[in-house]
Scaffold this active site. Structure first.
Site, PDB file in Angstrom:
ATOM      1  N   ASP A  57       0.816  -1.207   0.000  1.00 12.17           N
ATOM      2  CA  ASP A  57       0.000   0.000   0.000  1.00 12.17           C
ATOM      3  C   ASP A  57       0.855   1.265   0.000  1.00 12.17           C
ATOM      4  OD1 ASP A  57      -3.010   1.048   0.820  1.00 12.17           O
ATOM      5  OD2 ASP A  57      -1.441   2.243   1.747  1.00 12.17           O
ATOM      6  N   VAL A 106      -5.340   2.542   0.132  1.00 10.92           N
ATOM      7  CA  VAL A 106      -5.423   1.963  -1.214  1.00 10.92           C
ATOM      8  C   VAL A 106      -5.875   0.506  -1.129  1.00 10.92           C
ATOM      9  CG1 VAL A 106      -4.209   1.568  -3.378  1.00 10.92           C
ATOM     10  CG2 VAL A 106      -3.613   3.532  -1.969  1.00 10.92           C
ATOM     11  N   ASP A 107      -5.388  -0.227  -0.144  1.00  9.88           N
ATOM     12  CA  ASP A 107      -5.832  -1.605   0.046  1.00  9.88           C
ATOM     13  C   ASP A 107      -7.335  -1.671   0.287  1.00  9.88           C
ATOM     14  OD1 ASP A 107      -3.516  -3.090  -0.323  1.00  9.88           O
ATOM     15  OD2 ASP A 107      -2.906  -2.962   1.763  1.00  9.88           O
ATOM     16  N   VAL A 108      -7.838  -0.791   1.148  1.00 11.65           N
ATOM     17  CA  VAL A 108      -9.268  -0.802   1.460  1.00 11.65           C
ATOM     18  C   VAL A 108     -10.096  -0.456   0.223  1.00 11.65           C
ATOM     19  CG1 VAL A 108     -11.087   0.282   2.835  1.00 11.65           C
ATOM     20  CG2 VAL A 108      -8.901  -0.303   3.901  1.00 11.65           C
TER      21      VAL A 108
END
Length: 384
Positions: free
Chosen positions: A146, A174-176
């Site tokens: 991320d 960004v991962d979420v």
């Protein structure tokens, strides 16, 4: 396809998800499926499990809270894919599944005979979701962390206190966002399968997700050739829209139109500012944001953030103090949003799924599983 673990009355009851996800993006997506009723079988390495099991402190009940945050409503199957017998069981799980989600580096699933084409041959109805950092082509070898994507994807170039001081977001944003896009993609593919009877390959990558999620900043570049930079807490297109000091703690003022600005000036006791030619319209305020900020800072300094919230909010001025997480949860609870939920009967308090459904709301039946907690029951079912 059913598993005997259907959760009647929930939107995804009867959907079986083979979850090969690790860390955050893919597990976040599969947790959402579990909240909505899917039977999510989390396949983990028997030696270490998901990497985030070791990502602490903090810990709760002996488990890293990072792992606990995205793995409720799942069953853990400890499976050594190097073992032929186990690999055959996993292939049987995939044959029965409706959805497969994985976020290994491109090529890893293929080494175990679980690439999309392999799985499609076993189960043409499966929706197979691959989450990568930079796609399966030229970016396949790049590690999808991320922080790295926040840097190379441009987010840090617009985030920070001042030019030359880039800062990452305080969570793996960004991962979420990628997990959310993966969930939408899978649900769309399942809906299309209802019509055609065929599954498909859903591909999501962190870089493309970030570029899309930067919305107005990205569009300013693609449509007008404008490369944005760091503006601290100010907005490139709206003013006043930033953080101001008060007598005790920072206050956010987020004025979105001329009416709200006039109300702000009235509440601050300086109504004449709304008639000042420098500040008459939003475009004027953006052009003179430095002057405006200095004037508002002077007016806001004598009182506390809470006092200003109490004065300005009834006037329709969007504002609020910069809360820590404890205060943020307190606010949500005071508004009746019920942000905490027990994970399983008597379980640790988790964070509520924000999706509100009037007839079939999310459920929190099961706490995040221990490593391999459900291996025996899953293997017995697969062998039957």
């Amino acid at each position: 396809m059913t598993t005997g673990k259907d959760r009647q009355g929930l939107p995804l009851s009867g959907v079986l998800v083979a979850d090969f996800g690790r860390v955050l993006a893919a597990p976040y997506a599969t947790m959402l499926f579990g909240d909505l009723g899917a039977d999510v079988v989390k396949i983990e390495d028997p030696a270490t499990g998901d990497d985030t099991r070791a990502w602490g402190p903090p810990f709760a009940g002996g488990e890293a809270t990072y792992f606990l945050s995205v793995n409720r409503n799942k069953r853990s199957y400890a499976a050594d894919l190097r073992d032929e017998r186990t690999r055959e069981r996993v292939r049987e799980l995939v044959r029965r599944a409706d959805v497969l989600v994985e976020n290994f580096r491109p090529g890893t699933m293929a080494r175990h005979g679980l690439a999309y084409e392999d799985v499609r041959a076993l189960n043409p109805r499966i929706v197979y979701c691959s989450v990568t950092g930079f796609g399966a082509g030229k970016g396949a070898a790049l590690p999808g962390y991320d922080l790295l994507v926040q840097a190379v994807g441009g987010l840090m170039s617009v985030t920070g206190p001042e030019p030359g001081t880039p800062v990452k977001a305080g969570v793996a944003l960004v991962d979420v966002l990628t997990g959310l896009h993966a969930a939408v993609g899978v649900l769309a593919a399942l809906r299309e399968r209802d019509v055609t009877g065929e599954g498909q390959h859903v591909e999501i990558n962190l870089l493309a997700t970030l570029l899309s999620s930067m919305v107005n900043q990205s569009a300013g570049y693609t449509m007008a050739g404008q490369v944005p930079g760091i503006m601290g807490n100010r907005h490139p297109s709206i003013a006043p829209y930033e953080v101001f000091g008060t007598a005790d703690r920072p206050l956010v003022v987020a004025v979105g139109n001329d009416r709200q600005f006039a109300a702000l000036c009235e509440g601050l006791g300086v109504p004449f500012l709304a008639r000042d030619a420098r500040f008459a319209t939003n475009a004027d305020r953006v052009a003179h944001v430095g002057e405006l900020s200095a004037l508002l800072t002077e007016q806001l300094a004598p009182r506390t953030a809470t006092a200003w919230f109490d004065i300005l909010t009834p006037l329709g001025v969007p504002c609020g103090p910069v809360n820590d997480l404890a205060s943020a949860f307190e606010l949500a609870e005071s508004l009746g949003l019920n942000p905490r939920v027990p994970l399983g009967p008597g379980g640790l308090p988790g964070v509520a799924n924000p999706i509100g459904l009037s007839r079939t709301p999310p459920a929190y039946d099961a706490a995040p599983p221990g490593l391999g907690e459900h291996t025996r029951e899953i293997e017995d079912w697969l062998d039957s």
